[in-house]
Write a protein that holds these residues in place. Structure first.
Motif, PDB file in Angstrom:
ATOM      1  N   GLU A 134     -33.378 -21.819  -2.479  1.00  0.00           N
ATOM      2  CA  GLU A 134     -32.745 -21.804  -3.798  1.00  0.00           C
ATOM      3  C   GLU A 134     -31.980 -23.104  -4.047  1.00  0.00           C
ATOM      4  OE1 GLU A 134     -33.159 -19.462  -6.239  1.00  0.00           O
ATOM      5  OE2 GLU A 134     -34.689 -18.752  -4.844  1.00  0.00           O
ATOM      6  N   ARG A 135     -31.342 -23.601  -3.006  1.00  0.00           N
ATOM      7  CA  ARG A 135     -30.605 -24.863  -3.135  1.00  0.00           C
ATOM      8  C   ARG A 135     -31.575 -26.007  -3.417  1.00  0.00           C
ATOM      9  NH1 ARG A 135     -26.071 -26.691   1.164  1.00  0.00           N
ATOM     10  NH2 ARG A 135     -24.787 -25.249   0.006  1.00  0.00           N
ATOM     11  N   PHE A 136     -32.724 -26.020  -2.752  1.00  0.00           N
ATOM     12  CA  PHE A 136     -33.743 -27.037  -3.022  1.00  0.00           C
ATOM     13  C   PHE A 136     -34.178 -26.973  -4.483  1.00  0.00           C
ATOM     14  CE2 PHE A 136     -35.979 -28.111   1.284  1.00  0.00           C
ATOM     15  CZ  PHE A 136     -34.839 -28.787   1.701  1.00  0.00           C
TER      16      PHE A 136
ATOM     17  N   LYS B  23     -32.003 -32.775 -10.359  1.00  0.00           N
ATOM     18  CA  LYS B  23     -30.829 -33.648 -10.241  1.00  0.00           C
ATOM     19  C   LYS B  23     -31.226 -35.114 -10.223  1.00  0.00           C
ATOM     20  CE  LYS B  23     -28.188 -30.210 -10.174  1.00  0.00           C
ATOM     21  NZ  LYS B  23     -28.053 -29.674 -11.492  1.00  0.00           N
ATOM     22  N   GLU B  24     -30.371 -35.916 -10.771  1.00  0.00           N
ATOM     23  CA  GLU B  24     -30.575 -37.367 -10.807  1.00  0.00           C
ATOM     24  C   GLU B  24     -30.734 -37.897  -9.383  1.00  0.00           C
ATOM     25  OE1 GLU B  24     -31.066 -40.966 -12.699  1.00  0.00           O
ATOM     26  OE2 GLU B  24     -30.682 -39.054 -13.690  1.00  0.00           O
TER      27      GLU B  24
ATOM     28  N   TRP C 293     -24.654 -34.521  -6.095  1.00  0.00           N
ATOM     29  CA  TRP C 293     -25.248 -33.196  -5.969  1.00  0.00           C
ATOM     30  C   TRP C 293     -24.333 -32.262  -5.179  1.00  0.00           C
ATOM     31  CZ3 TRP C 293     -28.339 -31.128  -1.616  1.00  0.00           C
ATOM     32  CH2 TRP C 293     -28.934 -29.901  -1.928  1.00  0.00           C
ATOM     33  N   HIS C 294     -23.607 -32.797  -4.230  1.00  0.00           N
ATOM     34  CA  HIS C 294     -22.700 -31.972  -3.429  1.00  0.00           C
ATOM     35  C   HIS C 294     -21.505 -31.478  -4.225  1.00  0.00           C
ATOM     36  CE1 HIS C 294     -24.052 -32.905   0.924  1.00  0.00           C
ATOM     37  NE2 HIS C 294     -25.052 -32.636   0.118  1.00  0.00           N
ATOM     38  N   LYS C 295     -21.295 -32.010  -5.414  1.00  0.00           N
ATOM     39  CA  LYS C 295     -20.223 -31.539  -6.298  1.00  0.00           C
ATOM     40  C   LYS C 295     -20.755 -30.593  -7.369  1.00  0.00           C
ATOM     41  CE  LYS C 295     -17.817 -35.865  -5.559  1.00  0.00           C
ATOM     42  NZ  LYS C 295     -17.530 -37.189  -6.108  1.00  0.00           N
ATOM     43  N   ASP C 296     -22.076 -30.392  -7.397  1.00  0.00           N
ATOM     44  CA  ASP C 296     -22.718 -29.548  -8.395  1.00  0.00           C
ATOM     45  C   ASP C 296     -22.376 -28.071  -8.156  1.00  0.00           C
ATOM     46  OD1 ASP C 296     -25.354 -27.844  -9.116  1.00  0.00           O
ATOM     47  OD2 ASP C 296     -25.130 -29.546 -10.491  1.00  0.00           O
TER      48      ASP C 296
ATOM     49  N   LEU D 108     -22.374 -25.802  -4.620  1.00  0.00           N
ATOM     50  CA  LEU D 108     -21.145 -25.224  -4.081  1.00  0.00           C
ATOM     51  C   LEU D 108     -21.183 -23.701  -4.032  1.00  0.00           C
ATOM     52  CD1 LEU D 108     -18.617 -27.581  -5.880  1.00  0.00           C
ATOM     53  CD2 LEU D 108     -19.282 -27.627  -3.462  1.00  0.00           C
ATOM     54  N   ALA D 109     -21.933 -23.074  -4.932  1.00  0.00           N
ATOM     55  CA  ALA D 109     -21.987 -21.616  -4.996  1.00  0.00           C
ATOM     56  C   ALA D 109     -22.527 -21.003  -3.711  1.00  0.00           C
ATOM     57  CB  ALA D 109     -22.835 -21.178  -6.186  1.00  0.00           C
TER      58      ALA D 109
END
Length: 101
Positions: free
Chosen positions: A24-26, A32-33, A65-68, A72-73
């Motif tokens: 799901e994370r992929f 994403k940019e 992306w790590h701040k998306d 984070l969810a």
């Protein structure tokens, strides 16, 4: 371009849930940019080990992306399913040779 390699050990019997969350994370990374590609690997001799290989246009894109919120969810639950903190290494890509089979 960078490639990020993360290795983690999973708790016993958590592999299916962890793999699902990473898939799901992929999916969330695809739009994403800077996203180029990703792989989820399991060494054949270590069934509870996972290796993630992600390729990004730049370190800045990967960090963003790590701040998306989608990233984070799932972070808390993924961390709960791991038995050891993950190790991450970033590599500058010097050459990217891909086959066309």
């Amino acid at each position: 371009m960078i490639t990020v390699v993360s290795t983690m050990q999973l708790k016993s019997n958590s592999e299916n849930e962890w793999d699902h969350l990473i898939r799901e994370r992929f999916k969330s990374a695809h739009d994403k940019e800077g996203w180029i590609s990703g792989q989820l690997l399991a060494p054949s001799h270590e069934p509870s080990t996972r290796v993630i290989i992600g390729t990004w246009r730049s370190r800045q894109d990967w960090e963003a992306w790590h701040k998306d919120p989608a990233f984070l969810a799932s972070r808390t639950r993924l961390d709960e399913l791991q038995s050891v903190d993950h190790q991450t290494a970033l590599y500058d890509v010097i050459e990217d040779a891909q086959g066309t089979n």
